[in-house]
Scaffold this motif. Structure first.
Motif, short mmCIF file in Angstrom:
data_model
loop_
_atom_site.label_atom_id
_atom_site.label_comp_id
_atom_site.label_asym_id
_atom_site.label_seq_id
_atom_site.Cartn_x
_atom_site.Cartn_y
_atom_site.Cartn_z
N ALA A 41 51.80 27.76 40.43
CA ALA A 41 51.04 28.23 41.50
C ALA A 41 52.30 29.28 41.64
N THR A 42 52.80 30.43 42.08
CA THR A 42 52.75 30.82 41.92
C THR A 42 53.04 32.32 40.56
N PRO A 43 53.44 33.81 40.70
CA PRO A 43 54.15 34.59 39.47
C PRO A 43 55.56 34.77 39.67
N HIS A 44 55.70 34.37 40.76
CA HIS A 44 57.53 33.53 40.62
C HIS A 44 57.59 32.98 39.87
N ALA A 45 56.68 31.88 40.64
CA ALA A 45 56.92 29.99 40.09
C ALA A 45 56.71 30.52 38.10
N ALA A 46 55.58 31.15 37.39
CA ALA A 46 55.68 31.22 35.50
C ALA A 46 57.25 32.16 35.51
N LEU A 47 57.74 33.19 36.32
CA LEU A 47 58.47 33.66 35.75
C LEU A 47 60.05 33.06 35.60
N GLY A 48 60.10 31.90 37.23
CA GLY A 48 61.17 30.98 36.96
C GLY A 48 60.81 30.25 35.73
N ARG A 49 59.72 29.59 35.03
CA ARG A 49 59.15 28.44 33.98
C ARG A 49 59.56 29.20 32.68
#
Length: 195
Positions: A92-100
């Motif tokens: 959904a967001t780049p921050h979510a991608a980073l967290g995953r």
């Protein structure tokens, strides 16, 4: 040989190469699972059983245990490297991608397939693995950080190497202590990158 014969020969070789690559991936996945549960000294027959092949097949692909360990490590690093762009495209967001991606990185570090001791061994065949790890994963982490910063989700100027070292340090403390949750600590760290 006629042109058609050459084409069918090339097709047969292509199918054989594709089968060999598929077999190798199956062997690497089986070896990774066995290494996680039993360590890198696990009997080759356990890996063969897990993969549904004979031990000769494993030795045909990987003549020595060291060859197998290096191949498993590289396979795991490649999967992690490929996950970064995929997560950027599907999250959904780049921050979510980073967290995953950091979750996957934690999995890799915590269940490093018993490789921590191997990587510190005196066997020179393992020397290039650390460089390979950095060469493949630093650019991915940098891309994730830069994309999240570009979207205004984290403070700009985060250093991928520093972050990965920090996460590795948090994971090093995990051991078998049920009160130490490295994944929770890494999630707090990633949340703290927000601007």
């Amino acid at each position: 040989m006629n042109e058609g014969g050459q084409d069918s020969g090339r097709t047969a070789r292509s199918v054989k190469r594709a089968d060999a690559r598929r077999n190798e991936k199956t062997l690497l996945a089986a070896a990774a699972e066995v290494f996680v549960t039993s360590g890198v000294e696990a009997p080759i027959r356990d890996i063969a059983t897990k993969a549904g092949v004979g031990t000769a097949t494993i030795y045909r692909h990987f003549p020595s245990r060291a060859d197998l360990i290096v191949a498993v490590y590289r396979h795991q690093v490649e999967a992690l490297a490929e996950a970064g762009p995929d997560l950027l495209a599907t999250s959904a967001t780049p921050h979510a991608a980073l967290g995953r991606w950091m979750d996957l990185f934690v999995d890799f570090l915590v269940t490093k397939l018993g490789l921590a001791a191997v990587l510190q061994s005196d066997d020179p065949c393992f020397d290039p693995l650390h460089s390979y790890f950095l060469d493949r994963l630093l650019p991915v982490c940098t891309q994730l950080l830069d994309t999240a910063a570009g979207a205004g989700e984290i403070r700009p100027g985060q250093d991928a190497y520093e972050l990965m070292r920090g996460v590795a340090s948090l994971c090093a403390g995990a051991g078998d202590n049920p009160r130490y949750d490295s994944r929770r600590l890494v999630a707090l760290l990633i949340a703290g990158l927000r601007g």
